[in-house]
Design a protein around this motif. Sequence first.
Motif, PDB file in Angstrom:
ATOM      1  N   ASP A  88       0.847  -1.202   0.000  1.00 32.15           N
ATOM      2  CA  ASP A  88       0.000   0.000   0.000  1.00 32.15           C
ATOM      3  C   ASP A  88       0.871   1.236   0.000  1.00 32.15           C
ATOM      4  N   ARG A  89       0.460   2.227  -0.774  1.00 33.22           N
ATOM      5  CA  ARG A  89       1.128   3.534  -0.743  1.00 33.22           C
ATOM      6  C   ARG A  89       0.117   4.537  -0.237  1.00 33.22           C
ATOM      7  N   THR A  90       0.521   5.306   0.769  1.00 32.09           N
ATOM      8  CA  THR A  90      -0.360   6.305   1.357  1.00 32.09           C
ATOM      9  C   THR A  90       0.381   7.631   1.417  1.00 32.09           C
ATOM     10  N   GLU A  91      -0.320   8.715   1.173  1.00 33.52           N
ATOM     11  CA  GLU A  91       0.300  10.033   1.227  1.00 33.52           C
ATOM     12  C   GLU A  91      -0.127  10.752   2.502  1.00 33.52           C
ATOM     13  N   LEU A 140       4.509  13.369   1.964  1.00 26.82           N
ATOM     14  CA  LEU A 140       5.382  12.196   1.955  1.00 26.82           C
ATOM     15  C   LEU A 140       4.565  10.969   1.556  1.00 26.82           C
ATOM     16  N   THR A 141       5.151  10.142   0.677  1.00 20.30           N
ATOM     17  CA  THR A 141       4.517   8.887   0.293  1.00 20.30           C
ATOM     18  C   THR A 141       5.113   7.777   1.148  1.00 20.30           C
ATOM     19  N   VAL A 142       4.245   7.053   1.848  1.00 17.31           N
ATOM     20  CA  VAL A 142       4.678   5.978   2.736  1.00 17.31           C
ATOM     21  C   VAL A 142       4.247   4.645   2.125  1.00 17.31           C
ATOM     22  N   MET A 143       5.221   3.750   1.948  1.00 11.72           N
ATOM     23  CA  MET A 143       4.935   2.412   1.421  1.00 11.72           C
ATOM     24  C   MET A 143       4.837   1.450   2.603  1.00 11.72           C
ATOM     25  N   ALA A 144       3.791   0.632   2.605  1.00  8.49           N
ATOM     26  CA  ALA A 144       3.579  -0.327   3.685  1.00  8.49           C
ATOM     27  C   ALA A 144       3.386  -1.717   3.099  1.00  8.49           C
ATOM     28  N   ALA A 145       4.084  -2.692   3.672  1.00  9.31           N
ATOM     29  CA  ALA A 145       3.929  -4.093   3.259  1.00  9.31           C
ATOM     30  C   ALA A 145       4.381  -4.992   4.401  1.00  9.31           C
ATOM     31  N   LEU A 154       8.691  12.001  -1.835  1.00 10.84           N
ATOM     32  CA  LEU A 154       8.100  13.234  -1.354  1.00 10.84           C
ATOM     33  C   LEU A 154       7.731  14.111  -2.522  1.00 10.84           C
ATOM     34  N   LYS A 155       6.770  15.006  -2.286  1.00 12.45           N
ATOM     35  CA  LYS A 155       6.488  16.041  -3.271  1.00 12.45           C
ATOM     36  C   LYS A 155       6.095  17.294  -2.517  1.00 12.45           C
ATOM     37  N   GLU A 156       6.462  18.425  -3.105  1.00 15.26           N
ATOM     38  CA  GLU A 156       6.178  19.708  -2.481  1.00 15.26           C
ATOM     39  C   GLU A 156       4.871  20.239  -3.067  1.00 15.26           C
ATOM     40  N   ILE A 157       4.055  20.810  -2.196  1.00 13.61           N
ATOM     41  CA  ILE A 157       2.834  21.457  -2.678  1.00 13.61           C
ATOM     42  C   ILE A 157       2.902  22.925  -2.280  1.00 13.61           C
ATOM     43  N   GLY A 158       3.200  23.753  -3.236  1.00 11.34           N
ATOM     44  CA  GLY A 158       3.313  25.187  -2.968  1.00 11.34           C
ATOM     45  C   GLY A 158       4.418  25.487  -1.983  1.00 11.34           C
TER      46      GLY A 158
END
Length: 161
Positions: A88-91, A140-145, A154-158
């Motif tokens: 699973d990927r969660t932001e 931040l994108t968190v990968m869970a397994a 990661l990605k920046e928003i503004g």
Amino acid sequence: MSDSEEHHFESKADAGASKTYPQQAGTIRKNGYIVIKSRPCKVVEVSTSKTGKHGHAKCHFVGIDIFNGKKLEDIVPSSHNCDVPHVDRTEYQLIDISEDGYVSLLTENGNTKDDLKLPTDENLQAQIKSGYDDGKDIILTVMAAMGEEQICALKEIGGKN
């Protein structure tokens, strides 16, 4: 057994969902996921050997552990089942970074998640810290397994001007 007895069960409230599911080895492709030596891996190479005099075609898997980057290999008869991890990927939005390397994240429902450390990848870790220090809003994108979680992107928003 009487009705007055009480039973107490230790529960982690995961509804009994398995951390993996079976999939036939011959159907697993490159860029899929597979469990090799009890570690969740992303498949980077698959080769299939022909059937021998007595037997099954064999699949040779080369995978990279999705959490520590180690290369693992496995050979499985193509008709047998392999374990495939639920990935699973969660932001989450970054709120804070503590001195001991833990991050405080904001979940979609407004709660905080404080049990994740900064990633071990120095490049990604430096990007997160510099973005946070500059006051930018970072997702931040968190990968869970298989019961493990790790920040993977990661990605920046503004940004604050």
